[in-house]
Design a protein around this motif. Structure first.
Motif, PDB file in Angstrom:
ATOM      1  N   SER A 258       0.809  -1.211   0.000  1.00  0.00           N
ATOM      2  CA  SER A 258       0.000   0.000   0.000  1.00  0.00           C
ATOM      3  C   SER A 258       0.842   1.260   0.000  1.00  0.00           C
ATOM      4  O   SER A 258       0.301   2.348  -0.020  1.00  0.00           O
ATOM      5  CB  SER A 258      -0.915  -0.006   1.225  1.00  0.00           C
ATOM      6  OG  SER A 258      -0.128  -0.014   2.387  1.00  0.00           O
TER       7      SER A 258
ATOM      8  N   SER B 125       2.743  -3.310  -9.717  1.00  0.00           N
ATOM      9  CA  SER B 125       2.457  -4.745  -9.836  1.00  0.00           C
ATOM     10  C   SER B 125       1.632  -5.035 -11.082  1.00  0.00           C
ATOM     11  O   SER B 125       1.886  -6.011 -11.791  1.00  0.00           O
ATOM     12  CB  SER B 125       1.701  -5.250  -8.610  1.00  0.00           C
ATOM     13  OG  SER B 125       2.504  -5.157  -7.463  1.00  0.00           O
ATOM     14  N   ASP B 126       0.634  -4.202 -11.354  1.00  0.00           N
ATOM     15  CA  ASP B 126      -0.200  -4.396 -12.537  1.00  0.00           C
ATOM     16  C   ASP B 126       0.618  -4.267 -13.819  1.00  0.00           C
ATOM     17  O   ASP B 126       0.403  -5.014 -14.777  1.00  0.00           O
ATOM     18  CB  ASP B 126      -1.358  -3.401 -12.559  1.00  0.00           C
ATOM     19  CG  ASP B 126      -2.423  -3.715 -11.510  1.00  0.00           C
ATOM     20  OD1 ASP B 126      -2.423  -4.844 -10.984  1.00  0.00           O
ATOM     21  OD2 ASP B 126      -3.245  -2.824 -11.227  1.00  0.00           O
TER      22      ASP B 126
ATOM     23  N   ASP C 165       2.015   0.975  -5.239  1.00  0.00           N
ATOM     24  CA  ASP C 165       2.689  -0.288  -5.545  1.00  0.00           C
ATOM     25  C   ASP C 165       1.803  -1.190  -6.399  1.00  0.00           C
ATOM     26  O   ASP C 165       2.299  -1.944  -7.232  1.00  0.00           O
ATOM     27  CB  ASP C 165       3.068  -1.020  -4.262  1.00  0.00           C
ATOM     28  CG  ASP C 165       4.270  -0.403  -3.572  1.00  0.00           C
ATOM     29  OD1 ASP C 165       4.852   0.536  -4.141  1.00  0.00           O
ATOM     30  OD2 ASP C 165       4.614  -0.863  -2.481  1.00  0.00           O
ATOM     31  N   SER C 166       0.491  -1.118  -6.198  1.00  0.00           N
ATOM     32  CA  SER C 166      -0.419  -1.962  -6.968  1.00  0.00           C
ATOM     33  C   SER C 166      -0.364  -1.617  -8.454  1.00  0.00           C
ATOM     34  O   SER C 166      -0.546  -2.483  -9.305  1.00  0.00           O
ATOM     35  CB  SER C 166      -1.848  -1.847  -6.447  1.00  0.00           C
ATOM     36  OG  SER C 166      -2.299  -0.510  -6.544  1.00  0.00           O
TER      37      SER C 166
ATOM     38  N   ALA D  26       0.112 -10.508  -7.833  1.00  0.00           N
ATOM     39  CA  ALA D  26       0.726  -9.324  -7.232  1.00  0.00           C
ATOM     40  C   ALA D  26       1.240  -9.600  -5.827  1.00  0.00           C
ATOM     41  O   ALA D  26       2.163  -8.925  -5.359  1.00  0.00           O
ATOM     42  CB  ALA D  26      -0.268  -8.168  -7.207  1.00  0.00           C
TER      43      ALA D  26
ATOM     44  N   SER E 211      -3.961 -13.309  -6.068  1.00  0.00           N
ATOM     45  CA  SER E 211      -3.399 -12.526  -7.171  1.00  0.00           C
ATOM     46  C   SER E 211      -1.893 -12.735  -7.245  1.00  0.00           C
ATOM     47  O   SER E 211      -1.230 -12.896  -6.230  1.00  0.00           O
ATOM     48  CB  SER E 211      -3.696 -11.049  -6.944  1.00  0.00           C
ATOM     49  OG  SER E 211      -2.981 -10.252  -7.849  1.00  0.00           O
TER      50      SER E 211
END
Length: 136
Positions: free
Chosen positions: A2, A22-23, A18-19, A58, A56
């Motif tokens: 996060s 990751s995506d 960060d997400s 991720a 996920s």
């Protein structure tokens, strides 16, 4: 994941979760049409391992920042039998670098790819670490 990656320049500050990083990485891996899979350190794929709870990939991507505030990315992958480890890791690292540079405005400090195995009819465990270090 996060925390927020921050990059400041003369025009202002860019903040990226960060997400999002990751995506970007997951999308680059998807371009290989299932020949490469993001795994945990034991070579197990999260979506396959936790299918019932909707896991996920991720979760297996480690994103940190170095002392200079640049991204340090580490992920474990498995390859299908017959893929060149050197060529494939070079291509993956370069495509991830380009996409992160586009999103954040700077190169990541390091991208580490750890090949945990090779899949043919059976899973052959490997532990090959490929590290790419980038200058900004």
């Amino acid at each position: 994941m996060s925390s927020i990656y921050k990059e400041s320049n003369d025009y202002g500050t860019i903040r990226v979760l960060d997400s999002v990083i990751s995506d970007i990485i997951i999308e680059e891996i998807k371009k290989y049409n299932g020949k490469i899979d993001i795994t945990n350190s034991r070579g197990r794929s999260v979506p396959k391992l936790y299918k019932s709870v909707g896991g996920s990939s991720a979760a297996n991507i480690q994103i940190d920042t170095d002392d200079d505030g640049r991204l340090d990315i580490k992920l474990h992958i498995v390859l299908k039998f017959g893929m060149s480890i050197k060529k494939t890791t070079d291509e993956i690292a370069e495509s991830i670098r380009k996409q992160i540079k586009t999103a954040t405005g700077s190169n990541p400090a390091r991208i580490t790819l750890i090949i945990t195995g090779v899949v043919s009819k059976k899973f052959a465990r490997r532990n090959i670490e490929v590290e790419k270090i980038y200058e900004d």
